[in-house]
Design a protein around this motif. Structure first.
Motif, PDB file in Angstrom:
ATOM      1  N   ILE A  28      14.757 -16.239 -36.308  1.00 55.34           N
ATOM      2  CA  ILE A  28      15.073 -17.546 -36.896  1.00 55.34           C
ATOM      3  C   ILE A  28      13.849 -18.458 -36.770  1.00 55.34           C
ATOM      4  N   ASP A  29      13.470 -19.112 -37.879  1.00 51.11           N
ATOM      5  CA  ASP A  29      12.334 -20.020 -37.872  1.00 51.11           C
ATOM      6  C   ASP A  29      12.624 -21.191 -36.923  1.00 51.11           C
ATOM      7  N   PRO A  30      11.711 -21.447 -35.942  1.00 51.88           N
ATOM      8  CA  PRO A  30      11.977 -22.531 -34.990  1.00 51.88           C
ATOM      9  C   PRO A  30      12.050 -23.899 -35.657  1.00 51.88           C
ATOM     10  N   ASP A  31      11.488 -24.020 -36.874  1.00 51.71           N
ATOM     11  CA  ASP A  31      11.505 -25.321 -37.555  1.00 51.71           C
ATOM     12  C   ASP A  31      12.616 -25.424 -38.598  1.00 51.71           C
ATOM     13  N   ALA A  32      13.326 -24.309 -38.827  1.00 49.51           N
ATOM     14  CA  ALA A  32      14.375 -24.326 -39.847  1.00 49.51           C
ATOM     15  C   ALA A  32      15.556 -25.156 -39.371  1.00 49.51           C
ATOM     16  N   THR A  33      16.020 -26.079 -40.213  1.00 49.04           N
ATOM     17  CA  THR A  33      17.138 -26.928 -39.815  1.00 49.04           C
ATOM     18  C   THR A  33      18.422 -26.419 -40.454  1.00 49.04           C
ATOM     19  N   ASP A  34      19.517 -26.659 -39.754  1.00 49.99           N
ATOM     20  CA  ASP A  34      20.830 -26.237 -40.211  1.00 49.99           C
ATOM     21  C   ASP A  34      21.739 -27.447 -40.058  1.00 49.99           C
ATOM     22  N   PRO A  35      21.727 -28.353 -41.064  1.00 48.89           N
ATOM     23  CA  PRO A  35      22.382 -29.661 -40.909  1.00 48.89           C
ATOM     24  C   PRO A  35      23.880 -29.567 -40.639  1.00 48.89           C
TER      25      PRO A  35
END
Lengths: 275, 300
Positions: A28-35
């Motif tokens: 999982i990308d550490p910067d990917a957000t999952d609002p």
């Protein structure tokens, strides 16, 4: 080595495997957000939950650990290089150079260096190489003192004088014959130095002046976590505990190394150098 | 020493890229740029600017803050007492707790208590100050609701009691930056002294243990501890930046942080110089204390 020293070495290896190994498996990308999953609790999708904008904490902890570890080690190497150069030149050449360099060392020790860190990041910003140079550039003084002391101790030894009289250039005499005598002590102070450097980096990053978002470091992860400490205390727990663990491991390893390598100092006080 | 810091910071600030130099490359019209350069005196050589700045500094004028347009000396003066209060109490706390702790550890060497306190010190050395602050807030201010988590006094109540209550968490946090080192120095130093010949003499001539320890051992063991505490003061002052921002303490450390965030380099330079001055003055105080304890040493 002592049990504590061995356990620390094992801990450090485990931490290194974690920070460099986990990103290979946990992609999982550490910067990917999952609002839709902000401040989520522990789950299969996010084993350590998510942060305030829905980023995966496990992934950030691993990537942040890489930054923290790399900055800590690189800053220590910088401090070591500067310290060896200053202490070695002062001890080897003596005279005016000696006086100037060692006064400089004393002066740097007497100034609260944290404020100088602020001055530097105010002016040049806080790219990661800058952080490394600043942290290293403000913590070389104990190394310089150690090298200085060892140089004075050995520069009149017979094998050093012999090398000199054979016409070996001074810098080579220093590197080949004097410096190796200081290696055990340097290894100890380098190990303790990584712990100190990690603490400094995390403090600067916590203040928002170090590693810049979205890049994670254990210190910068704590910066935002304080606002959510009431609703999501685990967010502040993991990075903080990780810092305590790694610094503790470096300190105990340093103490363990000192017991093995530097018998003269066995009764001396341990911990980070008083700087 | 103060001069050294001022030279270091002033020239670094003025010569580094991103400092005042960057004004010359800002995206403004040529006239605006020239006006700014003239206003800030950047058209003069750096040595002359330093001489002017130093001349002002000696008379208590540290220049004008770039972000607020207020005199730097005034901004610092407003915050200085708060920082001195915070670090003074923290220093006292570290000594009042650390010295007895070290003494107990030395007298009960290798006991369970000694080992436990050793581990506590080791953890204390490894804990980031700000994290300790957050944990303390969580525990004492949120869970137990015993102590306030931020500020120097309540808005409605400004009694002495209220101010003392606000001091507790920040000073405990700041004291931890140097406490473990004080403990370890005290323990090692007392153990070293206890192994000396003259103590065996005192013991042998039948002095009660209380007198042997109190009059002969402690007095000598304290000497290196005092100089260690002197060497720790810069670290304590550095810790104020973090402590003040965790607890919203209106001191100089937070001022420095705000200045750094706003790239207000005249303010940052001023603070760095003032803090260096505090460090130098405290080290002189420590030196004087040193000569009181050890009559063989005289202040050079």
């Amino acid at each position: 080595m002592s049990t504590a020293g061995r356990a620390s070495l094992a801990t450090l290896v485990a931490i290194a495997i974690f920070v460099f190994g986990v990103p290979l498996v946990w992609t999982i990308d550490p910067d990917a957000t999952d609002p839709t999953h902000r401040l989520a609790a522990l789950s299969l999708a996010h084993p350590l939950g998510t942060d305030e904008i829905g980023r995966d904490v496990l992934s950030r902890l691993a990537h942040g650990g890489q930054i923290t570890l790399v900055v800590g080690v690189a800053a220590m190497v910088t401090a070591l290089l500067v310290g060896v150069a200053v202490g070695g030149v002062a001890g080897f050449y003596g005279g005016v150079v000696d006086g100037l360099l060692m006064r400089l060392t004393d002066a740097m020790l007497a100034i609260p260096s944290f404020f100088l860190v602020l001055v530097v990041v105010t002016v040049v910003g806080s790219a990661i190489p800058v952080l490394v140079l600043v942290i290293g550039g403000l913590s070389w003084m104990p190394v310089a003192r150690v090298v200085y002391g060892e140089t004075l101790r050995w520069k009149h030894a017979e094998f050093v004088v012999a090398a000199e009289s054979l016409g070996v250039p001074p810098w080579q005499v220093f590197v080949r014959h004097v410096l190796p005598q200081a290696t055990p002590v340097l290894l100890v102070s380098a190990t303790l130095g990584v712990g100190t450097a990690i603490l400094t980096e995390s403090a600067i990053s916590y203040l928002g002046l170090g590693v810049q978002p979205p890049t994670p470091s254990w210190g910068s992860m704590l910066q935002r976590a304080q606002q959510y400490v009431f609703t999501a205390p685990t967010l502040a727990f993991y990075p903080g505990a990780a810092i305590v663990l790694i610094v503790l491991a470096f300190n105990f390893l340093g103490d363990g190394l000192r017991d093995v390598l530097d018998p003269r100092a066995r009764t001396r006080t341990s911990g980070r150098p008083p700087a | 020493m103060i001069l050294f810091t001022s030279v270091l910071t002033f020239f670094f600030v003025n010569l580094a890229p991103g400092g005042p130099a960057s004004i010359t490359s800002m995206t403004v019209t040529e006239e605006q740029r020239q006006a700014l350069i003239r206003e800030m005196g950047l058209d003069r050589p750096v040595l002359q600017r330093y001489a002017d700045w130093l001349g002002g500094a000696v008379r208590g004028d540290l220049g004008t803050s770039l972000t607020t347009d207020l005199p730097v000396a005034g901004l610092i003066g407003d915050r200085l007492p708060n920082t001195l209060l915070l670090s003074g109490v923290a220093l006292a706390l570290a000594c009042l707790v650390g010295i007895p702790m070290g003494i107990v550890q030395a007298l009960r060497r290798d006991s369970v208590l000694d080992r436990v306190l050793d581990v506590v010190s080791a953890i204390g050395l490894a804990v980031p100050v700000f994290w300790l602050g957050i944990v303390l807030i969580l525990f004492f201010a949120v869970d137990l609701r015993l102590l306030p988590s931020a500020g120097i006094a309540s808005a409605v109540d400004s009694s002495i009691g209220d101010r003392v209550v606000h001091l507790v968490l920040p000073t405990v946090t700041l004291a931890t930056t140097i406490l473990p080192t004080v403990v370890r120095f005290m323990r090692t130093s007392l153990l070293e002294v206890l192994g000396m010949e003259y103590l065996r003499t005192a013991d042998a001539k039948g002095l009660p243990a209380r007198l042997v320890i109190g009059r002969h051992a402690l007095r000598n063991a304290l000497i290196p501890v005092v100089s260690a505490i002197g060497a720790l003061i810069p670290r304590l002052l550095g810790g104020t930046v973090v402590t003040e921002s965790v607890f919203g303490w209106p001191g100089m450390g937070r001022l420095a942080l705000d200045a750094a965030n706003g790239r207000d380099y005249t303010l940052v330079t001023g603070i760095a110089v003032v803090v260096a001055a505090i460090a130098v003055v405290s080290s002189i105080v420590v030196d004087v204390a040193y000569t009181r304890l050890d009559p063989r040493v005289t202040v050079a």
